[in-house]
Motif scaffolding. Structure first.
Motif, short mmCIF file in Angstrom:
data_model
loop_
_atom_site.label_atom_id
_atom_site.label_comp_id
_atom_site.label_asym_id
_atom_site.label_seq_id
_atom_site.Cartn_x
_atom_site.Cartn_y
_atom_site.Cartn_z
N VAL A 1 0.97 -1.65 0.10
CA VAL A 1 -0.05 -0.15 -0.14
C VAL A 1 1.00 1.38 -0.11
O VAL A 1 1.94 1.21 0.97
CB VAL A 1 -0.58 0.02 1.34
N PHE B 1 -7.64 0.78 4.87
CA PHE B 1 -7.74 1.12 3.78
C PHE B 1 -7.71 3.00 3.33
O PHE B 1 -7.02 4.09 3.33
CB PHE B 1 -7.61 0.51 2.32
N THR C 1 -4.87 5.39 4.70
CA THR C 1 -3.89 6.64 3.21
C THR C 1 -4.72 7.65 3.60
O THR C 1 -4.59 8.50 2.35
CB THR C 1 -4.53 5.96 1.90
#
Length: 325
Positions: A211, A309, A313
């Motif tokens: 990621v 996620f 992020t």
């Protein structure tokens, strides 16, 4: 001697070390390091503009890094003669000559890479394009072009495969077929590196994740470990007596916050919604019953890949609706 996996295939690793790339004054990839190992599907995640496609292009030698290295089997991909035998890739399904047939397109690639002509027919059959092999690619749908791109990647029977958003334009049957294909390729001992924006596909396909955000590494670990880094598991609770229930649950050692689970508050019944952590659903139900508090909802909420996620992020999102960061 190169190491071989139990199926006899040479174990090939993608190694990215301190990879950096800028365009003008903008840094696309920033000292990025990770390893993609054989026998597993590794998902490649990041917000739009995170540097995923640029990284894939540098691994394949299509872009030159400002610094750092990207190697396939220990050397830059450009060093491999007859590259399709070493790595196959689908980066953009539209990058094909629309006037050629699928057979002509693959045959040209086979000749330039020393691949037997029979392999063209084999991969066209494998991806479901055998019956349209003589048609011009310009008349293909996006899903058909994606299948042709996968056929191209498989043409040299390579140990390494890279795919950038391969399920775009695919119908549900195609998505399921592709998911099974990636799993099979990894089970054969190949190194499979897959970029996608679809969290559901990653959850159903990937073993490991890389990621990135703003060109920098955020995580490189198993999918399960990454998902567990998201919001703690909890219970979504609906009630018209939220303040009383909060006091009861807090006294029992739980934490209750309004509307933190997926959904809206108040819910469709007009009740308020709490997201409770620290107590299981059955204990919450028992305490509510004991204090004569009616519940309109009691739903266990597990940490998900999407939760992790979005949380991890959040500081790396380049574009937000209505604004640019």
């Amino acid at each position: 001697m190169p190491r071989r996996n139990p199926r006899g295939r040479v174990a090939v690793v993608i190694e990215v070390s301190e990879l950096t790339k800028s365009y003008g004054g903008s840094v696309a990839v920033d000292h990025l390091s990770f390893t993609v190992r054989p026998g597993r599907v590794t998902g490649f995640l990041g917000p739009n503009g995170a540097g995923k496609t640029t990284t894939l292009r540098m691994i394949l030698g299509l872009e030159t890094p400002a610094s750092g290295t990207a190697t396939v089997s220990g050397v830059p991909f450009r060093s491999h003669p007859r590259g399709l035998r070493h790595a196959g890739a689908l980066l953009d399904a539209h990058h094909v000559h629309g006037g050629r047939s699928a057979t002509a397109h693959l045959s040209a690639l086979a000749r330039s890479n020393g691949i037997p002509r029979r392999r063209v027919d084999e991969v066209l059959e494998e991806v479901g394009l055998a019956r349209v092999a003589k048609r011009r690619i310009g008349g293909f749908s996006l899903g058909m072009k994606q299948r042709l791109g996968i056929a191209t990647a498989l043409l040299g029977d390579p140990p390494v495969l890279l795919f950038d958003e391969p399920v775009n334009g695919m119908d549900p049957e195609g998505v399921l077929w592709m998911r099974r294909l990636f799993r099979r390729l990894a089970a054969e001992g190949r190194t499979v590196f897959l970029s996608s924006h679809l969290m559901s596909e990653m959850e159903n396909t990937a073993d490991d994740l890389v990621v990135i955000g703003r060109g920098r590494l955020i995580a490189a670990e198993s999918l399960a470990d990454f998902a567990a880094r998201g919001t703690r598991p909890g219970v979504r609770v609906g009630t018209r007596r939220a303040a009383e229930l909060t006091a009861v649950l807090t006294a029992a050692g739980a934490s209750a916050a309004p509307g933190r689970a997926k959904g809206t508050s108040p819910d469709e019944t007009g009740a308020d919604t709490l997201f409770v952590t620290g107590l299981p659903a059955d204990r919450i139900a028992a305490l509510a019953h004991e204090h004569h508090i009616l519940l309109t909802e009691l739903t266990t909420h597990n940490a998900s890949l999407e939760d992790a996620f979005m949380e991890l992020t959040a500081d790396s999102i380049e574009y937000v609706a209505g604004e640019t960061r």
